[in-house]
Design a protein around this motif. Structure first.
Motif: not given
Length: 150
Positions: A61, A84-85, A87
């Protein structure tokens, strides 16, 4: 040192405490690619002796954030970058130092054009996680947005 004089790594280390906690190393930060490394430290290990999944998530990240700042730093006066998201997938056991390499999924000019049009653009950043021997141990996709400041 002013924000204009700070490197992306210095800026993230100054504003994101986890970057400092994990002692992430910024190897490359450009608008095309960001490469960060998580050092091999026993206090970051999991139950099998490799880096903890949370540390690898933070590494990936952070690499995505570094490329976003490098690519869109000139837009910070009018937009705030936000994840925002995300995975992540873990493929192989990671042992030793782990490197995260992030790349943008859309051209910078296309994202800025949407911002110019008054939109709130979203764009993916792909991150590969690798061991020192080059084996891919995982991958992550983070979708970012540039939220207009006004």
């Amino acid at each position: 040192m002013s924000a204009d004089q700070m490197s992306v790594g210095d800026m993230l280390a100054a504003t994101v405490p986890m970057v400092r906690t994990l002692r992430l190393e910024f190897l490359e930060t450009t608008a095309e690619r960001a490469v960060l490394r998580l050092p091999d430290r026993s206090d970051f290990h999991n139950h099998v002796g490799g880096p903890h999944a949370g540390a690898m998530f933070t590494l990936a990240e952070s690499a995505s954030g570094a490329i976003v700042l490098a690519a869109f730093g000139d837009q910070l006066h009018r937009a705030v970058p936000l994840a925002v998201k995300a995975e992540i997938g873990y493929k192989k056991l990671a042992m030793g130092p782990v490197t995260a390499t992030a790349t943008l999924g859309r051209p910078v000019a296309e994202v800025v054009a949407e911002l110019d049009a008054g939109e709130r653009p979203e764009f993916p950043v792909s991150i590969a996680l690798t061991r020192e021997d080059g084996a891919v141990t995982g991958g992550m996709t983070v979708v970012w947005t540039l939220r207009p400041s006004s």
